[in-house]
Design an enzyme around this catalytic site. Structure first.
Site, PDB file in Angstrom:
ATOM      1  CB  CYS A   1      -0.738   0.111   1.152  1.00 55.58           C
ATOM      2  SG  CYS A   1      -1.911  -0.999   0.464  1.00 55.58           S
TER       3      CYS A   1
HETATM    4  N1  COA Z   1     -20.314  -9.056   8.020  1.00 58.95           N
HETATM    5  C1  COA Z   1     -20.941  -9.500   8.742  1.00 58.95           C
HETATM    6  N2  COA Z   1     -19.900  -9.506  10.122  1.00 58.95           N
HETATM    7  C2  COA Z   1     -18.817  -9.135   9.641  1.00 58.95           C
HETATM    8  C3  COA Z   1     -18.100  -9.615   8.568  1.00 58.95           C
HETATM    9  C4  COA Z   1     -18.854  -9.386   7.380  1.00 58.95           C
HETATM   10  N3  COA Z   1     -18.458  -9.256   5.950  1.00 58.95           N
HETATM   11  N4  COA Z   1     -16.927  -9.639   8.809  1.00 58.95           N
HETATM   12  C5  COA Z   1     -16.444  -9.762  10.549  1.00 58.95           C
HETATM   13  N5  COA Z   1     -18.532  -9.570  10.999  1.00 58.95           N
HETATM   14  C6  COA Z   1     -17.958  -9.836  12.307  1.00 58.95           C
HETATM   15  C7  COA Z   1     -16.912 -10.609  12.981  1.00 58.95           C
HETATM   16  O1  COA Z   1     -17.563 -11.925  12.913  1.00 58.95           O
HETATM   17  C8  COA Z   1     -16.442  -9.973  14.320  1.00 58.95           C
HETATM   18  O2  COA Z   1     -17.985 -10.854  15.077  1.00 58.95           O
HETATM   19  P1  COA Z   1     -17.869 -10.821  17.056  1.00 58.95           P
HETATM   20  O3  COA Z   1     -17.585  -9.828  17.498  1.00 58.95           O
HETATM   21  O4  COA Z   1     -18.798 -11.349  16.857  1.00 58.95           O
HETATM   22  O5  COA Z   1     -16.665 -12.327  16.734  1.00 58.95           O
HETATM   23  C9  COA Z   1     -17.435  -8.240  13.867  1.00 58.95           C
HETATM   24  O6  COA Z   1     -18.119  -8.691  13.012  1.00 58.95           O
HETATM   25  C10 COA Z   1     -16.125  -8.053  14.139  1.00 58.95           C
HETATM   26  O7  COA Z   1     -15.207  -7.631  13.257  1.00 58.95           O
HETATM   27  P2  COA Z   1     -13.746  -7.647  13.544  1.00 58.95           P
HETATM   28  O8  COA Z   1     -12.641  -8.279  12.132  1.00 58.95           O
HETATM   29  O9  COA Z   1     -13.721  -7.635  14.630  1.00 58.95           O
HETATM   30  O10 COA Z   1     -13.559  -6.165  13.108  1.00 58.95           O
HETATM   31  P3  COA Z   1     -13.275  -4.611  12.527  1.00 58.95           P
HETATM   32  O11 COA Z   1     -14.436  -3.869  13.551  1.00 58.95           O
HETATM   33  O12 COA Z   1     -11.890  -4.690  13.335  1.00 58.95           O
HETATM   34  O13 COA Z   1     -13.054  -4.330  11.328  1.00 58.95           O
HETATM   35  C11 COA Z   1     -11.851  -3.905   9.027  1.00 58.95           C
HETATM   36  C12 COA Z   1     -12.807  -4.917  10.364  1.00 58.95           C
HETATM   37  C13 COA Z   1     -10.867  -4.982   8.481  1.00 58.95           C
HETATM   38  C14 COA Z   1     -12.975  -3.069   8.620  1.00 58.95           C
HETATM   39  C15 COA Z   1     -10.889  -3.611  10.617  1.00 58.95           C
HETATM   40  O14 COA Z   1      -9.738  -4.343  10.859  1.00 58.95           O
HETATM   41  C16 COA Z   1     -10.215  -2.616   9.574  1.00 58.95           C
HETATM   42  O15 COA Z   1      -9.779  -2.060   8.775  1.00 58.95           O
HETATM   43  N6  COA Z   1      -8.213  -2.887   9.663  1.00 58.95           N
HETATM   44  C17 COA Z   1      -7.504  -2.072   9.985  1.00 58.95           C
HETATM   45  C18 COA Z   1      -7.256  -2.292   7.947  1.00 58.95           C
HETATM   46  C19 COA Z   1      -6.013  -1.750   7.003  1.00 58.95           C
HETATM   47  O16 COA Z   1      -6.567  -0.690   6.902  1.00 58.95           O
HETATM   48  N7  COA Z   1      -5.680  -2.999   6.523  1.00 58.95           N
HETATM   49  C20 COA Z   1      -4.554  -2.481   5.529  1.00 58.95           C
HETATM   50  C21 COA Z   1      -4.683  -2.434   4.469  1.00 58.95           C
HETATM   51  S1  COA Z   1      -2.964  -2.490   3.829  1.00 58.95           S
END
Ligand code: COA
Length: 378
Positions: free
Chosen positions: A161
């Site tokens: 990225c």
């Molecule tokens: N639809 C519905 N629920 C979902 C889901 C989906 N597509 N994906 C995950 N969930 C659920 C999970 O199962 C979890 O449920 P639980 O609390 O019962 O265990 C809950 O939602 C939270 O999941 P989590 O993965 O912890 O979500 P989050 O708030 O961390 O958001 C991202 C996920 C990926 C959006 C976030 O972590 C993020 O953007 N992180 C940084 C990523 C990034 O910048 N990466 C760099 C790449 S360059």
């Protein structure tokens, strides 16, 4: 670092190629959930016996709340949304036809060349910087150089990225030492090619796009809008929290072929927690070294991965909540376009800069890698 005998370097043009097709969260989730139903029906006996966990549906509401993403542009919508495929369909082309990344890059390059008022003859280096190249060699940069009619040299580089900001510093260094006079940086990101559309945690994250940036010595620049590269700073810190194990050695262990780790995988929560403070610290230290107060900043053009990440980073750097135009968001429409994200934000939100106004272009991502570039409109 700035040094008095180095020539000033400016960004004199940017370009953006946006694919014609877009997928909304609702469309993506409908396809995913159809696949979940098919999977659970097909494995009903094993699921009932407790041998396999049932797949859980995705939700458009979750996606927007967790990431800020509402839609993404893609090179092939049909293949991605087909629940029996969930992979873009991009047919191979003969070797004597333009590659798909070359086509995207040429379109973005032409816009940047127009803005910078530079013909192919004026450019003497092409850097293609992206998370994934469609082949190892010949370099995409050399093919694009040929397609544009540029002399000189071209090479590919990958810092995930942060590829664009790292390439901007390579361009600046080449211009400063005189090994190039005008450098074209290109970021053709086909993120849909390495996204696992069957992974609920990440199927919504990425989109496709290509950006272009022209850098040249200030003394040669004639463009209406020029942004002096006041400083650039790069940092890498090893982490496995964002990883892709696809590579040429995959064939040397057949047992791993086709496994999910040969596509993008991440520990999103850990990335969020570790990367945000590191990015804010880097920008703050850089500004302090340059004697630029946060109140002197008009804008942050941040990497576009997650809305809350950007709000947190901007808040730490500015010491207060950012106004929307201080940290513009394009990920709602484009999703995460890897290296291109901060460049899209810069491309779309810079025309209102008056001479002397300062902004910071900043990327962050796998590696980890962080690149921050301080720009001042001339
Ligand atoms: N639809 C519905 N629920 C979902 C889901 C989906 N597509 N994906 C995950 N969930 C659920 C999970 O199962 C979890 O449920 P639980 O609390 O019962 O265990 C809950 O939602 C939270 O999941 P989590 O993965 O912890 O979500 P989050 O708030 O961390 O958001 C991202 C996920 C990926 C959006 C976030 O972590 C993020 O953007 N992180 C940084 C990523 C990034 O910048 N990466 C760099 C790449 S360059």
């Amino acid at each position: 670092m700035n040094s008095s005998h180095m020539p000033d370097v400016v960004i004199s043009g940017t370009g953006l190629y946006t694919p014609a097709q877009s997928i909304s969260n609702d469309e993506l989730v409908a396809s995913y959930n159809t696949w979940v139903d098919l999977y659970n029906a097909e494995h009903a006996a094993a699921i009932a016996a407790g041998e396999l966990p049932a797949m859980q549906p995705s939700s458009a509401e979750f996606i927007e709340k967790a990431s800020g993403i509402r839609a993404r542009y893609v090179m092939d919508k049909e293949g991605i949304l087909d629940p029996r495929r969930m992979v873009p369909h991009l047919p191979e082309r003969p070797n004597d036809a333009a590659s798909i990344q070359c086509e995207m890059a040429v379109a973005a390059a032409r816009e940047a060349m127009n803005q910078a008022a530079k013909s192919a003859a004026a450019i003497d280096a092409v850097i293609v910087a992206a998370s994934n190249m469609q082949r190892p060699y010949p370099a995409m940069a050399v093919e694009i150089q040929h397609a544009l009619g540029v002399q000189g040299y071209g090479f590919d580089m990958n810092v995930a990225c942060s590829s664009a900001t790292f390439a901007i510093q390579q361009a600046r260094d080449a211009l400063a030492t005189g090994s190039a006079r005008c450098v074209l940086v290109l970021n053709p990101e086909i993120c849909s090619g390495h996204l696992n559309f069957r992974d609920r945690d990440s199927h919504f994250i990425f989109g496709d796009v290509c950006t272009a940036v022209i850098l040249e010595r200030a003394q040669d620049a004639t463009a209406d809008a020029q942004y002096l590269v006041v400083d650039s700073k790069l940092q890498t810190i090893y982490s496995n929290n964002i990883r892709n194990n696809f590579g040429f050695l995959n064939r040397a262990d057949e047992t791993g072929c086709g496994r999910p780790d040969k596509l993008f995988v991440q520990e999103g929560r850990k990335v969020f927690k570790e990367v945000c403070p590191a990015v804010a610290r880097q920008i703050s230290e850089q500004l302090e070294q340059l004697d630029i107060a946060p109140t002197d900043l008009k804008r942050l053009w941040l990497h576009q991965a997650n809305l809350s990440m950007n709000q947190l980073i901007a808040r730490r750097v500015l010491g207060r909540d950012p106004a929307p135009d201080e940290s513009p968001i394009i990920l709602d429409e484009y999703a995460n376009t890897s290296s291109a994200g901060s460049i899209i934000a810069f491309h779309k939100y810079r025309d209102d800069f008056a001479s002397g106004e300062i902004g910071v272009l900043c990327s962050f991502g796998a590696g980890y890698s962080i690149g921050s570039v301080v720009l001042r409109r001339r």
